[in-house]
Design an enzyme around this catalytic site. Sequence first.
Site, mmCIF file in Angstrom:
data_model
loop_
_atom_site.group_PDB
_atom_site.id
_atom_site.type_symbol
_atom_site.label_atom_id
_atom_site.label_comp_id
_atom_site.label_asym_id
_atom_site.label_seq_id
_atom_site.Cartn_x
_atom_site.Cartn_y
_atom_site.Cartn_z
ATOM 1 N N TYR A 253 0.967 -1.197 -0.040
ATOM 2 C CA TYR A 253 -0.130 0.062 0.105
ATOM 3 C C TYR A 253 0.811 1.241 0.188
ATOM 4 O O TYR A 253 0.386 2.304 0.382
ATOM 5 C CB TYR A 253 -1.059 -0.012 1.028
ATOM 6 C CG TYR A 253 -2.183 -0.660 0.860
ATOM 7 C CD1 TYR A 253 -3.481 -0.142 0.717
ATOM 8 C CD2 TYR A 253 -2.147 -2.302 0.873
ATOM 9 C CE1 TYR A 253 -4.471 -0.825 -0.030
ATOM 10 C CE2 TYR A 253 -3.388 -3.054 0.690
ATOM 11 C CZ TYR A 253 -4.699 -2.212 0.202
ATOM 12 O OH TYR A 253 -5.596 -3.101 -0.036
ATOM 13 N N GLY B 45 -10.055 -6.158 -4.144
ATOM 14 C CA GLY B 45 -8.704 -6.631 -4.586
ATOM 15 C C GLY B 45 -8.061 -7.555 -3.550
ATOM 16 O O GLY B 45 -7.270 -8.501 -3.802
ATOM 17 N N ASP B 46 -8.126 -7.165 -2.258
ATOM 18 C CA ASP B 46 -7.532 -8.070 -1.125
ATOM 19 C C ASP B 46 -8.031 -9.433 -1.268
ATOM 20 O O ASP B 46 -7.314 -10.332 -0.749
ATOM 21 C CB ASP B 46 -7.669 -7.153 0.184
ATOM 22 C CG ASP B 46 -7.087 -5.783 0.113
ATOM 23 O OD1 ASP B 46 -5.785 -5.812 0.179
ATOM 24 O OD2 ASP B 46 -7.661 -4.987 0.419
ATOM 25 N N ARG B 47 -9.320 -9.409 -1.353
ATOM 26 C CA ARG B 47 -9.973 -10.898 -1.170
ATOM 27 C C ARG B 47 -9.564 -11.526 -2.369
ATOM 28 O O ARG B 47 -9.180 -12.911 -2.441
ATOM 29 C CB ARG B 47 -11.478 -10.706 -1.227
ATOM 30 C CG ARG B 47 -12.315 -12.094 -1.125
ATOM 31 C CD ARG B 47 -11.639 -12.822 0.005
ATOM 32 N NE ARG B 47 -12.342 -14.274 0.053
ATOM 33 C CZ ARG B 47 -11.518 -15.039 0.676
ATOM 34 N NH1 ARG B 47 -10.412 -15.029 0.903
ATOM 35 N NH2 ARG B 47 -12.130 -16.305 0.762
#
Length: 331
Positions: free
Chosen positions: A153, A267-269
């Site tokens: 990030y 997106g994290d999933r």
Amino acid sequence: MISGGPLVVVGDALLDIEVEGRADRYSPDGHVPVVDVTARSFRPGGAGLAALLGVHDVAEVVLVTGLADDPAGERLRAALPSRVRLVPLPFAGSTVCKERVRAVGPCAGAGADGTPVPVTRLDFGDGRVSHDSVTADARTAIASACAVLVADYGRGAAAHPEIRALVEKQARRVPVVWDPHPRGPEPVRGAALVTPNRDEAERFVPDRPDFASRAKVLTDRWAARAVAITLGADGAVLYRRFQPSALHVPIPAERRAPAAADTCGAGDRFASAATVAMSEGAEPDNAVRHAVVSATEFVRRGAASAFATAQAASPESDRTHADVVARSVHW
């Protein structure tokens, strides 16, 4: 379930703050909605969300990240489940917070069935992982991983020279999935899968007409084994190194989420689901198919908001929130 070591998430953990309310009027100072706050909630964001999602798929998750010693950092630690083992990285500054304001009402814009719509987002906090030496615990965690997810990030974790060397070495023996950021470094060589989103891919490769060609360019540029560009409601495009063409992986029609659904954290999933699938032996094609379905189900179930700890608006919650903001912002 993963065996033979933990799922290790390396990256920048953030505190996500959700503010909800009603917008029935505009400010006299400008044509902007005034939001009367009705509720506020907190949840892990960034690499913290990726780690939280991992505990739903695997027995052991280790989060290697930098955390500040401030009220926002304390709230972030408390929001992580006990099954996530924290391994700290050297860190300087205040906890990075992302505060999303959503509202219902005539001045908030169109929302389906009374669903709050985004009004604005406020980012604050200046924390970064520093380049000081990492601990033996961090080195051991990465070396023992059965899979590594780098959730970049743009706050220094993925750019740390020692972390990069450790992850690149581990990529020779276990799957490394790298979720990049425009302000972060390039992925280490040999990553099993890199997962830029649509906007990132267009920024990284602005001179190509389609996402299939962008995926191929990025695979070659990063010396990755595969690149999957996530396209939201359009699924994903996957290119595997040395293959003649890219593969489009659509979202199955019966699993599509409503058009107005909240997609925060999808997106994290996607990245966490792909990492778990590849750690269990899936080839990139099947891992991406699994990740597309997992991300879609995540959105259908409320996305990241479903993992938030709610707090009704009150003078006490306002004071707590003010303390989080004040200690995360350098005036």
